[in-house]
Design a protein around this motif. Sequence first.
Motif, PDB file in Angstrom:
ATOM      1  N   TYR A  65       0.829  -1.211   0.000  1.00 16.91           N
ATOM      2  CA  TYR A  65       0.000   0.000   0.000  1.00 16.91           C
ATOM      3  C   TYR A  65       0.866   1.265   0.000  1.00 16.91           C
ATOM      4  O   TYR A  65       0.343   2.372   0.030  1.00 16.91           O
ATOM      5  N   CYS A  66       2.193   1.063   0.033  1.00 15.85           N
ATOM      6  CA  CYS A  66       3.098   2.237  -0.013  1.00 15.85           C
ATOM      7  C   CYS A  66       3.493   2.564  -1.444  1.00 15.85           C
ATOM      8  O   CYS A  66       4.167   3.563  -1.686  1.00 15.85           O
ATOM      9  N   LEU A  67       3.116   1.708  -2.406  1.00 14.16           N
ATOM     10  CA  LEU A  67       3.658   1.879  -3.765  1.00 14.16           C
ATOM     11  C   LEU A  67       3.238   3.199  -4.413  1.00 14.16           C
ATOM     12  O   LEU A  67       4.025   3.813  -5.132  1.00 14.16           O
ATOM     13  N   GLY A  69       2.689   5.957  -2.792  1.00  8.49           N
ATOM     14  CA  GLY A  69       3.535   6.956  -2.115  1.00  8.49           C
ATOM     15  C   GLY A  69       4.957   6.921  -2.658  1.00  8.49           C
ATOM     16  O   GLY A  69       5.576   7.969  -2.870  1.00  8.49           O
ATOM     17  N   SER A  71       5.850   6.025  -5.647  1.00  4.85           N
ATOM     18  CA  SER A  71       5.809   6.663  -6.984  1.00  4.85           C
ATOM     19  C   SER A  71       5.915   8.176  -6.817  1.00  4.85           C
ATOM     20  O   SER A  71       6.630   8.854  -7.559  1.00  4.85           O
ATOM     21  N   PHE A  72       5.198   8.696  -5.821  1.00  2.00           N
ATOM     22  CA  PHE A  72       5.169  10.146  -5.626  1.00  2.00           C
ATOM     23  C   PHE A  72       6.541  10.653  -5.154  1.00  2.00           C
ATOM     24  O   PHE A  72       7.039  11.666  -5.650  1.00  2.00           O
ATOM     25  N   ARG A 145      -1.267  -3.754  -7.531  1.00  2.22           N
ATOM     26  CA  ARG A 145      -1.844  -3.865  -6.172  1.00  2.22           C
ATOM     27  C   ARG A 145      -3.307  -3.438  -6.199  1.00  2.22           C
ATOM     28  O   ARG A 145      -4.179  -4.123  -5.674  1.00  2.22           O
ATOM     29  N   VAL A 146      -3.569  -2.297  -6.846  1.00  2.00           N
ATOM     30  CA  VAL A 146      -4.940  -1.795  -6.902  1.00  2.00           C
ATOM     31  C   VAL A 146      -5.841  -2.821  -7.602  1.00  2.00           C
ATOM     32  O   VAL A 146      -6.943  -3.114  -7.149  1.00  2.00           O
ATOM     33  N   ARG A 156     -14.383   3.842  -6.618  1.00  2.00           N
ATOM     34  CA  ARG A 156     -13.080   4.388  -7.014  1.00  2.00           C
ATOM     35  C   ARG A 156     -12.811   4.284  -8.510  1.00  2.00           C
ATOM     36  O   ARG A 156     -11.665   4.366  -8.944  1.00  2.00           O
ATOM     37  N   GLY A 163      -5.658   7.101 -12.842  1.00  2.00           N
ATOM     38  CA  GLY A 163      -4.436   6.300 -12.711  1.00  2.00           C
ATOM     39  C   GLY A 163      -3.927   5.806 -14.055  1.00  2.00           C
ATOM     40  O   GLY A 163      -2.729   5.852 -14.316  1.00  2.00           O
ATOM     41  N   VAL A 164      -4.835   5.360 -14.916  1.00  2.00           N
ATOM     42  CA  VAL A 164      -4.417   4.860 -16.234  1.00  2.00           C
ATOM     43  C   VAL A 164      -3.727   5.992 -17.007  1.00  2.00           C
ATOM     44  O   VAL A 164      -2.671   5.793 -17.625  1.00  2.00           O
ATOM     45  N   HIS A 245      -5.739  12.880  -8.034  1.00  2.00           N
ATOM     46  CA  HIS A 245      -5.683  11.447  -7.675  1.00  2.00           C
ATOM     47  C   HIS A 245      -5.548  11.282  -6.159  1.00  2.00           C
ATOM     48  O   HIS A 245      -6.303  10.542  -5.529  1.00  2.00           O
ATOM     49  N   MET A 246      -4.611  12.008  -5.574  1.00  2.00           N
ATOM     50  CA  MET A 246      -4.364  11.822  -4.140  1.00  2.00           C
ATOM     51  C   MET A 246      -5.444  12.501  -3.292  1.00  2.00           C
ATOM     52  O   MET A 246      -5.775  12.025  -2.213  1.00  2.00           O
ATOM     53  N   GLY A 253     -10.815   7.598   1.176  1.00  2.00           N
ATOM     54  CA  GLY A 253     -10.143   6.636   2.048  1.00  2.00           C
ATOM     55  C   GLY A 253      -9.531   5.518   1.214  1.00  2.00           C
ATOM     56  O   GLY A 253      -9.891   5.324   0.059  1.00  2.00           O
ATOM     57  N   VAL A 254      -8.577   4.790   1.822  1.00  2.00           N
ATOM     58  CA  VAL A 254      -7.943   3.683   1.106  1.00  2.00           C
ATOM     59  C   VAL A 254      -8.813   2.444   1.262  1.00  2.00           C
ATOM     60  O   VAL A 254      -9.308   2.160   2.342  1.00  2.00           O
TER      61      VAL A 254
HETATM   62  C1  HEM Z   1       2.121   9.001 -10.924  1.00  2.00           C
HETATM   63  C2  HEM Z   1       1.557   7.869 -10.629  1.00  2.00           C
HETATM   64  C3  HEM Z   1       0.741   7.591  -9.373  1.00  2.00           C
HETATM   65  C4  HEM Z   1       0.831   8.140  -8.113  1.00  2.00           C
HETATM   66  C5  HEM Z   1       1.827   9.189  -7.607  1.00  2.00           C
HETATM   67  C6  HEM Z   1      -0.208   7.516  -7.307  1.00  2.00           C
HETATM   68  C7  HEM Z   1      -0.417   7.760  -5.950  1.00  2.00           C
HETATM   69  C8  HEM Z   1      -1.332   7.069  -5.167  1.00  2.00           C
HETATM   70  C9  HEM Z   1      -1.347   7.035  -3.723  1.00  2.00           C
HETATM   71  C10 HEM Z   1      -0.351   7.766  -2.814  1.00  2.00           C
HETATM   72  C11 HEM Z   1      -2.407   6.261  -3.345  1.00  2.00           C
HETATM   73  C12 HEM Z   1      -2.766   5.864  -1.888  1.00  2.00           C
HETATM   74  C13 HEM Z   1      -2.695   4.333  -1.663  1.00  2.00           C
HETATM   75  C14 HEM Z   1      -1.470   3.640  -2.124  1.00  2.00           C
HETATM   76  O1  HEM Z   1      -0.380   4.262  -2.122  1.00  2.00           O
HETATM   77  O2  HEM Z   1      -1.559   2.462  -2.534  1.00  2.00           O
HETATM   78  C15 HEM Z   1      -3.095   5.827  -4.546  1.00  2.00           C
HETATM   79  C16 HEM Z   1      -4.238   5.066  -4.595  1.00  2.00           C
HETATM   80  C17 HEM Z   1      -4.878   4.647  -5.763  1.00  2.00           C
HETATM   81  N1  HEM Z   1      -4.327   4.665  -7.028  1.00  2.00           N
HETATM   82 FE1  HEM Z   1      -2.648   5.620  -7.546  1.00  2.00          FE
HETATM   83  N2  HEM Z   1      -0.922   6.643  -8.092  1.00  2.00           N
HETATM   84  C18 HEM Z   1      -0.375   6.644  -9.362  1.00  2.00           C
HETATM   85  C19 HEM Z   1      -0.745   5.843 -10.426  1.00  2.00           C
HETATM   86  C20 HEM Z   1      -1.868   5.006 -10.444  1.00  2.00           C
HETATM   87  C21 HEM Z   1      -2.200   4.066 -11.496  1.00  2.00           C
HETATM   88  C22 HEM Z   1      -1.327   3.801 -12.730  1.00  2.00           C
HETATM   89  C23 HEM Z   1      -3.417   3.502 -11.160  1.00  2.00           C
HETATM   90  C24 HEM Z   1      -4.237   2.502 -11.916  1.00  2.00           C
HETATM   91  C25 HEM Z   1      -4.308   2.409 -13.206  1.00  2.00           C
HETATM   92  C26 HEM Z   1      -3.819   4.075  -9.880  1.00  2.00           C
HETATM   93  C27 HEM Z   1      -5.011   3.820  -9.230  1.00  2.00           C
HETATM   94  C28 HEM Z   1      -5.243   4.082  -7.897  1.00  2.00           C
HETATM   95  C29 HEM Z   1      -6.463   3.728  -7.168  1.00  2.00           C
HETATM   96  C30 HEM Z   1      -7.731   3.086  -7.756  1.00  2.00           C
HETATM   97  C31 HEM Z   1      -6.229   4.082  -5.829  1.00  2.00           C
HETATM   98  C32 HEM Z   1      -7.168   3.862  -4.653  1.00  2.00           C
HETATM   99  C33 HEM Z   1      -6.718   2.536  -4.040  1.00  2.00           C
HETATM  100  C34 HEM Z   1      -7.340   2.215  -2.726  1.00  2.00           C
HETATM  101  O3  HEM Z   1      -8.188   2.959  -2.246  1.00  2.00           O
HETATM  102  O4  HEM Z   1      -6.940   1.172  -2.172  1.00  2.00           O
HETATM  103  N3  HEM Z   1      -2.848   4.960  -9.467  1.00  2.00           N
HETATM  104  N4  HEM Z   1      -2.401   6.320  -5.652  1.00  2.00           N
END
Ligand code: HEM
Length: 258
Positions: A65-67, A69, A71-72, A145-146, A156, A163-164, A245-246, A253-254
């Motif tokens: 669940y840190c992935l 973060g 990336s950021f 992971r997501v 979500r 995210g895509v 996104h964030m 919530g996560v």
């Molecule tokens: C620059 C790229 C990205 C950054 C900085 C980023 C950042 C984050 C962070 C900090 C979270 C909080 C939970 C966690 O870290 O697992 C999160 C959740 C999430 N991200 Fe990303 N993300 C990125 C790319 C993506 C991609 C490529 C996808 C999917 C195609 C995605 C879909 C999601 C979804 C659906 C959540 C909610 C997950 C949950 O509630 O468990 N993100 N993202």
Amino acid sequence: MASGSSDSLREDSRRTVFGWFKTRFPSVPWADMTRKVLETDQRQMPRSHAEKYELKTIWYWYPLYCLGGISFVAFIILTITGIILGFFYVPDGSYQFTTGGGLTNAAYQSMNRIMYQIPFGFIIRGMHHWAAHIMIAAVFLHMCRVYFTGAYKKPRELNWIIGVVLLMLTILFGYSGYLLPANNLSEGAANIGIEMTRASPLIGDQLATLLWGSTSTLSGYYVLRWYWIHVFILPFVGVGLMIVHMALVWVQGVAEPH
Ligand code: HEM
């Protein structure tokens, strides 16, 4: 009568659209929440599954669940090291003859200067290079992971779509950065990009000229075009989307495992 039923239809569709948003982005009493955050040091809103049920277990898979973060953080490192590189890099790929009769360009020479003459230049470039690799891997694994925890499901869906787009932007960041040293590898990658663009139906050549400045790498224009995409267009769009996104993760919530 007819107008009554069309009124209720309109009312229903309004409720449906409103309902769709309401389930996904629930309105919260912001003032109360702010007070609560200050009083209880509760940072996340709404409360996470672990907080709500006061779970004390440390789940084996939590590091995954840190992935997002990670990336950021990689993106922040890329921004800082990229700004430093920008002071020395020259985005000019046009070819000039060297005194020995070979070919070179100002972009390639500026990279050599960064590597061998600027103090700590090779470390800053190395950090930029490795942070780019880490970011691409982290974003991809974050998406896995997501997907495998089913966190892309209602409510979500929108954040998955954002995210895509972020994944595509990250790959484009990597590709455009790869072109900038203007070495043989860059030129090979630019050739592939130009030919792919030219293969687009009907407007292939026009599109190639727009994106690459020419339909051949020999002009060297591709360096300037992709430099601007790398340092201005992608960061501008990417930062905006990352904020949304964030912010959505904060509001929704996560999605923790149940
Ligand atoms: C620059 C790229 C990205 C950054 C900085 C980023 C950042 C984050 C962070 C900090 C979270 C909080 C939970 C966690 O870290 O697992 C999160 C959740 C999430 N991200 Fe990303 N993300 C990125 C790319 C993506 C991609 C490529 C996808 C999917 C195609 C995605 C879909 C999601 C979804 C659906 C959540 C909610 C997950 C949950 O509630 O468990 N993100 N993202």
